[in-house]
Design a protein around this motif. Structure first.
Motif, short mmCIF file in Angstrom:
data_model
loop_
_atom_site.label_atom_id
_atom_site.label_comp_id
_atom_site.label_asym_id
_atom_site.label_seq_id
_atom_site.Cartn_x
_atom_site.Cartn_y
_atom_site.Cartn_z
N GLU A 103 5.09 7.18 17.13
CA GLU A 103 5.77 8.65 16.27
C GLU A 103 7.14 8.50 16.08
OE1 GLU A 103 3.80 11.81 16.17
OE2 GLU A 103 2.33 10.22 16.76
N ARG A 104 7.46 8.22 16.37
CA ARG A 104 9.69 7.52 16.49
C ARG A 104 9.13 7.21 15.20
NH1 ARG A 104 12.77 3.70 18.14
NH2 ARG A 104 13.91 2.78 16.34
N SER A 105 8.52 5.74 14.94
CA SER A 105 8.49 5.21 13.77
C SER A 105 7.86 5.66 13.10
CB SER A 105 7.47 3.55 13.87
OG SER A 105 6.14 3.87 13.60
N LYS A 106 6.99 6.62 12.65
CA LYS A 106 6.47 7.72 12.05
C LYS A 106 7.64 8.32 11.08
CE LYS A 106 2.86 9.29 13.60
NZ LYS A 106 1.26 10.16 13.66
N LYS A 110 9.40 7.90 7.40
CA LYS A 110 8.83 9.49 6.13
C LYS A 110 10.70 10.57 5.79
CE LYS A 110 5.20 11.99 8.84
NZ LYS A 110 4.28 12.65 9.72
N ALA A 111 11.52 9.74 6.63
CA ALA A 111 12.86 9.88 5.52
C ALA A 111 13.56 8.64 5.08
CB ALA A 111 13.61 9.46 7.55
N GLY A 124 2.88 -4.67 5.48
CA GLY A 124 1.86 -4.68 6.26
C GLY A 124 1.98 -2.95 5.83
N VAL A 125 2.12 -2.18 5.62
CA VAL A 125 2.54 -0.53 6.32
C VAL A 125 2.47 0.10 4.09
CG1 VAL A 125 3.49 1.64 6.84
CG2 VAL A 125 3.41 -1.10 8.25
N LEU A 126 1.61 1.88 3.71
CA LEU A 126 1.25 1.94 3.47
C LEU A 126 1.66 3.22 3.73
CD1 LEU A 126 0.63 2.55 -0.18
CD2 LEU A 126 -1.92 2.59 1.05
N VAL A 135 3.04 13.52 4.92
CA VAL A 135 2.98 11.71 4.25
C VAL A 135 2.06 11.53 5.80
CG1 VAL A 135 3.75 9.77 4.90
CG2 VAL A 135 4.96 11.59 3.83
N THR A 136 0.73 10.33 5.13
CA THR A 136 0.13 9.69 6.01
C THR A 136 0.42 8.01 5.74
OG1 THR A 136 -1.55 9.37 3.68
CG2 THR A 136 -1.33 10.98 6.06
N PHE A 137 -0.05 7.18 7.41
CA PHE A 137 0.07 5.80 7.55
C PHE A 137 -1.16 5.36 6.86
CE2 PHE A 137 4.04 7.87 8.08
CZ PHE A 137 5.10 7.33 7.63
#
Length: 150
Positions: A103-106, A110-111, A124-126, A135-137
């Motif tokens: 959750e913290r990494s999301k 986003k920031a 490796g992340v879109l 924003v979705t990952f």
């Protein structure tokens, strides 16, 4: 949607606009078009319901069981003898920190994403930004996650 469709049916409108202030103070305008079949079903349901109000008969629309009333939770239950509870309690405890890190990494990703970016990609992340600003990952293929750090 039911209220919009009902209101369009009442005034014979072909479309309606819903103005929504969503989370984070974002404003969204949603235009929807009249759906005659949906409107017919709504009005039929409303008429059946009103007949029940007038007759005092409990409504049973489309032979669907009514929701069961919630009972007040008053007991404290010891689940120590349950093997399933033990298994999932262990899994919950062991993955709690990983969940918090996730959750913290999301939040941090986003920031880091520029406000005018529709998508951001790397390592490796879109990240995709919707029209409403959410924003979705998405995790990309395993090969992409091993890209060199620059």
């Amino acid at each position: 949607m039911p209220q919009l469709q009902h209101n369009m049916w009442v005034v014979a409108a072909r479309s309606a606009v819903l103005s929504v202030n969503s989370g984070g103070g974002k404003w969204v305008e949603i235009t929807t078009h009249a759906d005659p079949l949906y409107q017919h079903l709504i009005v039929t349901a409303e008429r059946k319901f009103w007949r029940c109000v007038e007759s005092g008969e409990p409504p049973r629309l489309f032979c669907v069981e009514p929701p069961k009333p919630r009972i007040e939770a008053v007991r404290i239950v010891d689940m120590s003898a349950s093997n399933s509870w033990a298994e999932f309690a262990s899994l919950f405890r062991n993955t709690r920190q990983a969940f918090l890190d996730h959750e913290r990494s999301k939040i941090e990703l986003k920031a880091l994403m520029p406000e005018d970016a529709k998508e951001a990609i790397g390592h490796g992340v879109l990240a995709k930004r919707s029209k409403s600003g959410a924003v979705t990952f998405v995790l990309l293929e395993a090969e992409a996650s091993h890209a060199a750090v620059q």
